[in-house]
Design an enzyme around this catalytic site. Structure first.
Site, PDB file in Angstrom:
ATOM      1  N   ARG A  51       4.823  -0.155 -11.429  1.00  0.00           N
ATOM      2  CA  ARG A  51       5.709   0.879 -11.961  1.00  0.00           C
ATOM      3  C   ARG A  51       6.937   0.330 -12.669  1.00  0.00           C
ATOM      4  NH1 ARG A  51       2.976   3.215  -8.565  1.00  0.00           N
ATOM      5  NH2 ARG A  51       3.268   1.253  -7.516  1.00  0.00           N
ATOM      6  N   THR A  52       7.626  -0.589 -12.030  1.00  0.00           N
ATOM      7  CA  THR A  52       8.912  -0.993 -12.590  1.00  0.00           C
ATOM      8  C   THR A  52       8.709  -1.666 -13.944  1.00  0.00           C
ATOM      9  OG1 THR A  52       9.761  -1.238 -10.376  1.00  0.00           O
ATOM     10  CG2 THR A  52      11.053  -2.236 -12.123  1.00  0.00           C
TER      11      THR A  52
END
Ligand code: NCD
Length: 306
Positions: A51-52
């Site tokens: 995600r990041t």
């Protein structure tokens, strides 16, 4: 030039502006589609991420910019022994802004001291994860309509969970925030969080072991994964990993307007049948993370006011 190492690097007023910008990006994405034309984001990830890293890259692409980077220490010159200070000096020649994740606490800070471009801490060991906090704040503010007057429960691995440490640091600056820390004895928040952050700021908090005991009083439940990679021995991890599992039955104890957040990835701590509950907001939280990272990139590049 500004970096982002901790959510406290922004004042509450600056944070409000950043979250307003993120909401405007959500409502009018076309206005922002070319704001970063010709700009480059470097993602330097010495630790795994889905995600990041991808939401940072999506954020820059949505702004019209481009991205470059590496996604593991093995595929960078760290494998040859290069220091983060040297790496960032070089990256400063290639990119306009850098998001860095590192297993060592403080590594992005060390990098920022030698950098000629803004550095964003995208997670440093068990310490901080300020951009996840920005996503968490935006999600709470957008769905609940406020960041003050809330009771928030943090559940799971409060010892190694950097998202927990960062969000607690950020939330205590709002009025009337009550905190319930829900964890087994071995995974309680580090002493510095309890003493230097909560007690030192007179924040109302309590520590409990059973999720059921806290459920009814919460406005926000922040679930976390037991951080396997930070354990010293496998046995402890195996014993603790399934300590909490949020189920449909437990959700019945919660308020009708409580929201469930989780920075993700989820392992077993939220049963998949909770996903259909309208109070389950963790996938929306992942979407908000893109808007807030767009707002952050614009702010650090000095393009937010244009
Ligand atoms: C978190 C992290 O990396 O700290 N993930 C994320 O960035 N959304 C949470 C976790 O790994 O458990």
């Amino acid at each position: 030039m500004r970096h982002l190492m901790s959510p406290l690097d922004f004042s509450v007023e600056e944070l409000d502006k950043l979250l307003d910008l993120a909401n405007d990006i959500e409502a009018h994405p076309e206005k922002y589609a070319h704001k970063c034309d010709g700009k480059k984001l470097a993602t330097c990830f010495y630790e795994p991420s889905t995600r990041t890293r991808l939401s940072f890259e999506a954020a820059m692409l949505n702004l019209g910019g481009s991205v470059l980077g590496f996604h593991s220490a093995d595929s960078s010159s760290a494998a040859k022994g290069e220091s983060v200070s040297d790496t960032i000096r070089v990256i400063s020649c290639y990119a306009d802004i850098c998001a860095m994740r590192h297993p060592k606490e403080g590594a992005p800070l060390v990098a920022s001291e030698k950098s000629r471009i803004p550095v964003i801490n995208a997670g440093d060991g068990g310490h901080q994860h300020p951009t996840q906090t920005l996503a968490d704040l935006l999600t709470i503010r957008s769905i609940k309509g406020r960041l003050n007057n809330i009771t928030i429960g943090f559940c799971g691995d409060l010892k190694f969970g950097r998202t927990v440490h960062s969000l607690i640091n950020a939330l205590i600056r709002y009025d009337n925030v009550r905190i319930v820390l829900i964890s087994p004895e071995e995974l309680k928040v580090p002493d510095y969080v309890r003493d230097d952050v909560l007690r030192a700021n007179n924040i109302e908090f309590k520590e409990v072991e059973k999720l059921e005991d806290a459920m009814g009083e919460l406005d926000v439940l922040y679930m976390t994964r037991v951080q396997k990679e930070r354990f010293f021995n496998e046995e402890d991890y195996v014993r603790l990993k399934d300590f909490y599992i949020l189920t449909k039955e437990k959700m019945e104890l919660a308020k009708d307007d409580m929201i469930v957040l989780h920075p993700l990835p989820r392992v077993n701590e939220i049963s998949v049948d909770v996903d259909d509950d309208p109070r389950a907001c963790y996938f929306r939280q992942a979407q908000y993370a893109v808007y807030v990272r767009m707002a952050l990139i614009l702010t650090l590049l000095g393009l937010a006011e244009d």
